[in-house]
Enzyme design. Structure first.
Site, PDB file in Angstrom:
ATOM      1  N   GLU A 154      -8.150   1.157   1.795  1.00  0.00           N
ATOM      2  CA  GLU A 154      -7.816   0.093   0.846  1.00  0.00           C
ATOM      3  C   GLU A 154      -8.310   0.416  -0.557  1.00  0.00           C
ATOM      4  O   GLU A 154      -7.632   0.115  -1.543  1.00  0.00           O
ATOM      5  CB  GLU A 154      -8.399  -1.239   1.327  1.00  0.00           C
TER       6      GLU A 154
ATOM      7  N   TYR B 177      -9.066  -9.136  -3.012  1.00  0.00           N
ATOM      8  CA  TYR B 177      -7.998  -8.536  -2.217  1.00  0.00           C
ATOM      9  C   TYR B 177      -8.559  -7.580  -1.168  1.00  0.00           C
ATOM     10  O   TYR B 177      -8.195  -7.650   0.017  1.00  0.00           O
ATOM     11  CB  TYR B 177      -6.978  -7.786  -3.082  1.00  0.00           C
TER      12      TYR B 177
ATOM     13  N   ASP C  13      -1.617  -8.121  -2.222  1.00  0.00           N
ATOM     14  CA  ASP C  13      -1.512  -7.050  -3.210  1.00  0.00           C
ATOM     15  C   ASP C  13      -0.204  -7.221  -3.972  1.00  0.00           C
ATOM     16  O   ASP C  13       0.511  -8.223  -3.804  1.00  0.00           O
ATOM     17  CB  ASP C  13      -1.617  -5.677  -2.541  1.00  0.00           C
TER      18      ASP C  13
END
Length: 382
Positions: free
Chosen positions: A51, A134, A152
Site C-alpha cells: 500500500e 487511506y 483511493d
C-alpha cells in the site's frame, strides 16, 4: 453526514440494492482480479509495504519492486536493521522517496512497540510514519478483513460515477461523502474482497478518461452512466500550474573517478546522491550555470569538457530538462570540494555508482555514460 449536508444532486444511497451491488462486484472480482504477490497470503507486513508503494505509483511498476523488497526485507525486523542508503537504493526509480524512509521508520516502531508485527488497531496504524487514513483503512480491511473503507483515487472515481457526485473528488465534502458511502456498501465479513474489488474496478474498467461501461459489472447501478456523464465524473478540480525548468549538471572527473554528493535531509530528494548542478538563472547558458553551481556548491572552478546527454523528467508539478556535461578542474586537482549544499561527497569509479541511490534523472545520465565510449577516454586523461 446528515442528508441536508450531503452534496446536491447525489441520489440517496439508502434506496440502492446494496446486497445486489456487492454480489455483482464480488462475482466480477472473483474472475477478473489480478494475481498480485501480496494477495497470496495477505500477510499484514506485505499489505503495508504494497500500500505504501502504491501511493502515487501504478500497479505494474510496483510489483517487481515489492518482490525485491520482501526478498531483502521479509519482515519489519530485517527492515529495521537496514541503513537509509540501502533502503533508498532499493527504492530507486519508484519516486517519492519519503515513502521508503517512512517504511524504514515504521519498521523501527513496529519492532519497538508491537513486537515486530503490524497491528490491526486504527490508531496504532495511524501512529506509524507514512500511514494516513487511506493506508490505515487498506491495511485493516485487506490484511485483517475488518469493515473499514479504503478510498483511493480509483475508488473515488467509481463511487463518484455510481452516485453521480457533482463535486471534485478533492473537495472536503466529497471526500466525507465518498468515505461514508464506501463504508455503507461493505458487505458483512467481506471487507477484504469488496474493497479490493472496488480498487480493481477503478484500475481495470472504470478508467479516468475512457470508462469501459459495457464491461462494468456495476453498470446497472451507475447513475452517471444512465445520464451519459460517466466520463465527466468526478468533476475536475483546479489544475496545478506546470513549472518548466532548465538545469545543468556536471560529472567532474578526477584521477579516474567521478564526484558525487549526498543531498541534505531538508532538500528535494533528501538522502539521495547526485552530480552537482542546479537551475539555470535568467540569461545563463547551461555551461555558465554549471560553472556557477560548482563554485556555489563545492567551491571548485570547473570547465565543461563535452556535453553528455539531455534528459527530461518530471516530479510533482515540475517538468525538467537537465543538461549534463563531463567537466574538469580548471586549477589542477589540489582543492578538495567544500560541502555547502550536501552532507557528504566522494569520488567513485563508474562501477561503484550502482551502489548509490540517485534521483531518476541522474540515474538516466549514469545509464548513458556507462555505455558512452568517451567516458574511458576522459577518465584516463583526468
Amino acid at each position: 453526514m446528515s442528508k441536508t449536508d450531503a452534496p446536491r444532486h447525489v441520489p440517496d444511497m439508502t434506496g440502492m440494492d446494496r446486497s445486489a451491488l456487492a454480489r455483482a462486484l464480488l462475482d466480477w472480482f472473483a474472475s477478473a482480479g489480478r494475481d498480485l504477490p501480496w494477495r497470496r497470503t495477505y500477510d499484514p507486513y506485505h499489505v503495508l509495504v504494497s500500500e505504501v508503494m502504491l501511493q502515487q505509483t501504478q500497479m505494474e511498476r510496483v510489483v517487481p519492486y515489492f518482490q525485491r523488497w520482501v526478498k531483502r526485507f521479509p519482515d519489519p525486523e530485517s527492515l529495521s536493521r537496514a541503513s537509509e542508503d540501502e533502503v533508498l537504493r532499493l527504492w530507486e526509480g519508484l519516486g517519492y522517496y519519503s515513502r521508503g524512509r517512512a517504511l524504514l521508520a515504521a519498521a523501527g516502531v513496529l519492532v519497538r512497540e508491537h513486537g515486530g508485527a503490524v497491528p490491526n488497531d486504527r490508531d496504532a496504524l495511524l501512529a506509524l510514519p507514512g500511514v494516513g487514513p487511506y493506508t490505515a483503512g487498506a491495511v485493516r480491511s485487506v490484511a485483517f478483513n475488518l469493515p473499514e473503507p479504503a478510498v483511493d483515487a480509483n475508488v473515488e472515481r467509481v463511487l463518484a460515477r455510481l452516485t453521480n457526485l457533482e463535486l471534485p473528488a478533492r473537495d472536503p465534502r466529497a471526500k466525507e461523502f465518498l468515505r461514508e458511502t464506501a463504508r455503507g456498501l461493505i458487505p458483512e465479513g467481506r471487507a477484504r474482497d469488496f474493497n479490493q474489488a472496488l480498487m480493481e474496478l477503478g484500475a481495470l474498467v472504470c478508467l479516468p478518461r475512457t470508462p469501459r461501461c459495457r464491461e462494468c459489472p456495476l453498470a446497472f447501478f451507475c447513475v452517471a452512466r444512465s445520464l451519459g456523464v460517466a466520463e465527466n465524473r468526478p468533476l475536475a478540480g483546479p489544475s496545478k500550474e506546470v513549472v518548466r525548468l532548465q538545469m545543468a549538471s556536471g560529472l567532474l572527473l578526477r584521477r579516474g573517478r567521478l564526484y558525487i554528493q549526498k543531498r541534505r535531509p531538508d532538500d528535494v530528494w533528501p538522502g539521495l546522491w547526485e552530480f552537482p548542478g542546479g537551475v539555470l538563472e535568467e540569461g545563463e547558458s547551461p555551461e555558465q550555470a554549471l560553472a556557477r553551481e560548482f563554485r556555489e556548491e563545492v567551491e571548485l572552478n570547473v570547465r565543461p569538457l563535452a556535453p553528455v546527454v539531455q534528459v527530461r523528467y518530471s516530479y510533482t508539478r515540475y517538468r525538467v530538462t537537465m543538461h549534463a556535461f563531463y567537466c574538469a578542474d580548471t586549477e589542477g586537482m589540489a582543492a578538495e570540494p567544500r560541502l555547502n549544499e550536501a552532507v557528504d561527497g566522494r569520488f567513485v569509479t563508474p562501477e561503484e555508482l550502482s551502489g548509490y541511490a540517485f534521483p531518476a534523472g541522474h540515474r538516466r545520465v549514469i545509464a548513458f555514460i556507462l555505455e558512452d565510449p568517451r567516458l574511458a577516454e576522459y577518465l584516463a586523461r583526468s
